[in-house]
Design an enzyme around this catalytic site. Structure first.
Site, PDB file in Angstrom:
ATOM      1  N   ASP A 268       0.832  -1.201   0.000  1.00  0.00           N
ATOM      2  CA  ASP A 268       0.000   0.000   0.000  1.00  0.00           C
ATOM      3  C   ASP A 268       0.871   1.258   0.000  1.00  0.00           C
ATOM      4  OD1 ASP A 268      -1.967   1.900   0.250  1.00  0.00           O
ATOM      5  OD2 ASP A 268      -2.477   1.419   2.330  1.00  0.00           O
ATOM      6  N   LYS A 275       1.520   7.978   0.400  1.00  0.00           N
ATOM      7  CA  LYS A 275       1.931   8.038   1.800  1.00  0.00           C
ATOM      8  C   LYS A 275       3.313   8.677   1.915  1.00  0.00           C
ATOM      9  CE  LYS A 275      -0.321   3.764   3.394  1.00  0.00           C
ATOM     10  NZ  LYS A 275      -1.194   4.350   4.416  1.00  0.00           N
ATOM     11  N   ASP A 286       0.179  -5.137   4.552  1.00  0.00           N
ATOM     12  CA  ASP A 286      -1.216  -4.716   4.358  1.00  0.00           C
ATOM     13  C   ASP A 286      -2.108  -5.828   3.800  1.00  0.00           C
ATOM     14  OD1 ASP A 286      -2.964  -2.653   4.913  1.00  0.00           O
ATOM     15  OD2 ASP A 286      -2.760  -1.695   2.952  1.00  0.00           O
ATOM     16  N   GLU A 347      -8.080   2.527   0.550  1.00  0.00           N
ATOM     17  CA  GLU A 347      -8.318   1.529  -0.503  1.00  0.00           C
ATOM     18  C   GLU A 347      -8.849   0.214   0.022  1.00  0.00           C
ATOM     19  OE1 GLU A 347      -5.488   1.909   0.998  1.00  0.00           O
ATOM     20  OE2 GLU A 347      -4.980  -0.197   1.420  1.00  0.00           O
ATOM     21  N   ARG A 349     -11.092  -0.607   2.204  1.00  0.00           N
ATOM     22  CA  ARG A 349     -12.554  -0.727   2.269  1.00  0.00           C
ATOM     23  C   ARG A 349     -13.167  -0.934   0.878  1.00  0.00           C
ATOM     24  NH1 ARG A 349     -12.896   4.995   5.206  1.00  0.00           N
ATOM     25  NH2 ARG A 349     -10.898   4.178   5.945  1.00  0.00           N
TER      26      ARG A 349
HETATM   27  N1  BES Z   1      -3.195   0.200   5.261  1.00  0.00           N
HETATM   28  C1  BES Z   1      -3.575   1.460   5.783  1.00  0.00           C
HETATM   29  C2  BES Z   1      -3.852   1.425   7.285  1.00  0.00           C
HETATM   30  C3  BES Z   1      -2.682   1.154   8.194  1.00  0.00           C
HETATM   31  C4  BES Z   1      -2.003   2.203   8.769  1.00  0.00           C
HETATM   32  C5  BES Z   1      -2.326  -0.124   8.519  1.00  0.00           C
HETATM   33  C6  BES Z   1      -0.957   1.944   9.638  1.00  0.00           C
HETATM   34  C7  BES Z   1      -1.272  -0.394   9.386  1.00  0.00           C
HETATM   35  C8  BES Z   1      -0.599   0.658   9.947  1.00  0.00           C
HETATM   36  C9  BES Z   1      -4.846   1.940   5.093  1.00  0.00           C
HETATM   37  O1  BES Z   1      -5.003   1.566   3.776  1.00  0.00           O
HETATM   38  C10 BES Z   1      -4.817   3.430   5.100  1.00  0.00           C
HETATM   39  O2  BES Z   1      -3.966   3.974   4.464  1.00  0.00           O
HETATM   40  N2  BES Z   1      -5.753   4.046   5.825  1.00  0.00           N
HETATM   41  C11 BES Z   1      -5.835   5.449   5.921  1.00  0.00           C
HETATM   42  C12 BES Z   1      -7.288   5.833   5.777  1.00  0.00           C
HETATM   43  C13 BES Z   1      -7.507   7.306   5.614  1.00  0.00           C
HETATM   44  C14 BES Z   1      -6.991   7.771   4.279  1.00  0.00           C
HETATM   45  C15 BES Z   1      -8.999   7.568   5.757  1.00  0.00           C
HETATM   46  C16 BES Z   1      -5.298   5.873   7.282  1.00  0.00           C
HETATM   47  O3  BES Z   1      -5.545   5.170   8.261  1.00  0.00           O
HETATM   48  O4  BES Z   1      -4.621   6.874   7.345  1.00  0.00           O
HETATM   49 ZN    ZN Z   2      -4.045  -0.185   3.218  1.00  0.00          ZN
HETATM   50 MN    MN Z   3      -4.091   2.871   2.423  1.00  0.00          MN
END
Ligand code: BES
Ligand code: ZN
Ligand code: MN
Length: 499
Positions: A268, A275, A286, A347, A349
């Site tokens: 991811d 990111k 992920d 992504e 969800r």
């Molecule tokens: N895979 C990430 C969530 C994650 C963050 C997993 C840290 C493990 C450690 C997910 O896809 C993500 O990026 N979520 C975002 C959602 C936001 C854009 C609403 C997040 O949590 O920042």
């Molecule tokens: Zn993710």
């Molecule tokens: Mn993500």
């Protein structure tokens, strides 16, 4: 990686042909004391084992590991005393204390060959899990000189004897569960250049077929034909195209139908909503939800649960590129609901939505989805406790079972007002709320839109617990932890027993 050979034994630990004997210690009311199973070893040291261990500084505290050379008093060269900590007011040591102590011992013993553990006399299933999980290593990408493999063979003495039926059944179940956790850890630890949707699907297929499961793999073309707009949208930016894997197990006299769904983002980057570089490499994990459900459905077949279990596993790589989906795009999820993408980093969800709709088409009694879904889970509950959402009764049941396994789990609400925050001007809903409050919960609210009426549902967010970025502790090694395999296994066992 292969799990050590595991067996029950009636051998005397003092004369058994083994390299190391593991005994338990506790913090008793009057200081260090020996746990059940250690008496013969104590006798070999003329009843002076407590004194000797105290001389070495042992106190019996949790996860303490003290090594004592036997100087010929035992056939084994080494005794390892692992600390269980303090028993409760009734003098009982918990399963989790046994898992952590044996796990810490196993980590200290890697590279030593054959082990005989007397902790089976305290709690056999917990000792098996602790020894095997703590001894896990992932060395496939290390040069030879760094490898320190887990013990080759672990034998357990038990309170009941090696021929005892219940003990044999416990060994069998605990071994299969520990193997499933290893499988999930191996998947998570395999780097994203080798584990991408097609290769992950292929590995899952091989594993599933070897366990007698029915396996179906949808490639990019089949996904397009089937109308899986979420998976295709997220997976579009990568040259490594997405997949959907379905692994089905049907036990004899299946009483209930359980659907498992796991997030399989093999890496991811965040996509166009990219990111920051700092910890991006952690996003190799992920796909931990996918790893857990693949390992669990295989486990269900091995343990012949009287259930029907189907794992529906979406796999995609979230990359920026000329073919990426973009903020502003509208995706059509399987079944027709539309989603405005406002952030390509939300992504998980989107691929889960497709998979959950597909899973519900089978008419399951229960649906459990698990995902490394939100950073907000880690903020709310920390690195070790999964957030559990869903329909109330089943949510509470899954959270309680999670705690009983030692993996942890805490029920979290799905506050109704957050649904409005997911509204979109042009589509049925948006994939983010536009604010940072309750991020774990709004992801849950989003997923709820894709659960069919009448299905008991639990959503398990393991963003923190699935991947250990710190040092090892207890039976939790670095990297992939295998969470929530043991929770899922225990939920299946509970449904098999109680409906
Ligand atoms: N895979 C990430 C969530 C994650 C963050 C997993 C840290 C493990 C450690 C997910 O896809 C993500 O990026 N979520 C975002 C959602 C936001 C854009 C609403 C997040 O949590 O920042
Ligand atoms: Zn993710
Ligand atoms: Mn993500």
């Amino acid at each position: 990686m292969t799990v050590p050979k595991l067996a029950l034994t009636d051998s005397d630990p003092t004369t058994a042909a083994t390299d190391t004997v593991v005994i338990g210690t506790v913090q008793g009311a009057d200081g260090l004391a020996l746990a059940d199973g250690a008496a013969a070893v104590d006798a070999a040291f003329d009843g002076k084992l407590v004194e000797l261990l105290e001389t070495l500084g042992a106190t019996g505290k949790a996860e303490e590991v003290v090594k004592l050379p036997t100087a010929g008093k035992l056939t084994a060269a080494l005794v390892v005393a692992v600390g269980l900590g303090a028993p409760n007011a009734d003098g009982v040591v918990s399963a989790e204390q046994v898992r952590r102590a044996t796990g810490a011992g196993a980590r200290a013993l890697n590279g030593t060959g054959r082990v005989l553990s007397t902790l089976g006399a305290v709690d056999l299933a917990a000792a098996v899990e602790g020894h095997v999980l703590g001894g896990y290593t992932f060395t496939a990408y290390k040069s030879d000189q760094d490898k320190k493999p887990a013990a080759t063979k672990i034998e357990f003495t038990t309170g009941a004897g090696a021929k005892d039926k219940a003990a044999k059944a416990k060994l069998k179940a605990a071994t299969a569960i520990a193997e499933a956790v290893w499988t999930a850890r191996d998947f998570v630890n395999t780097p994203p250049n080798d584990l991408y949707p097609a290769s992950f699907a292929e590995r899952a297929q091989k594993l599933g077929e070897a366990a007698g499961l029915t396996v179906e793999v949808l490639d990019e073309k089949a996904l397009r034909k089937g109308g899986y707009g979420g998976i295709l949208g997220v997976g579009g930016g990568s040259s490594r195209k997405p997949r959907l894997v379905r692994l089905s197990y049907k036990g004899a006299k299946a009483r209930k139908k359980v659907a498992l769904v796991g997030k399989g983002i093999t890496f991811d980057t965040g996509g166009i909503s990219i990111k920051p570089a700092g910890e991006m490499h952690h996003m190799t994990s992920d796909m931990a939800g996918a790893a857990a459900v693949v390992a669990t459905v295989v486990l269900a077949a091995k343990l012949k649960y009287p259930l029907e279990v189907v794992a529906t596993v979406p796999m995609a790589e979230n990359m920026p590129g000329g073919e990426s989906y973009r903020p502003g795009d509208v995706l059509t999820i399987l079944g027709g609901k539309t989603v405005e993408v406002q952030n390509t980093d939300a992504e998980g969800r989107l691929i889960l939505a497709d998979a959950m709709v597909r899973a519900c088409q089978d008419g399951p009694d229960y649906l459990i989805d698990t995902a490394t879904l939100t950073g907000a889970q880690v903020v709310a509950l920390g690195k070790r406790t999964a957030g559990v959402m869903g329909t109330e009764d089943f949510r509470d049941r899954v959270a309680a079972i999670g705690r009983a396994t030692g993996e942890g789990g805490w029920a979290m609400p799905l506050p109704e007002e957050l649904r409005a925050d997911l509204s979109s001007n042009i589509a049925d809903l948006a994939n983010i709320t536009g604010h940072r409050w309750g991020g774990m919960l709004s992801a849950g609210i989003f997923l709820r839109e894709f659960v069919a009426e009448g299905v008991e549902w639990a959503h398990v967010d393991v963003a923190g617990p699935a991947y250990n970025t710190g040092g090892p502790w207890g039976y939790t090694t670095k990297g992939g932890t295998g969470q929530p395999v043991r929770t899922l296994a225990a939920v299946l066992a509970d449904i098999a027993e109680n409906g």
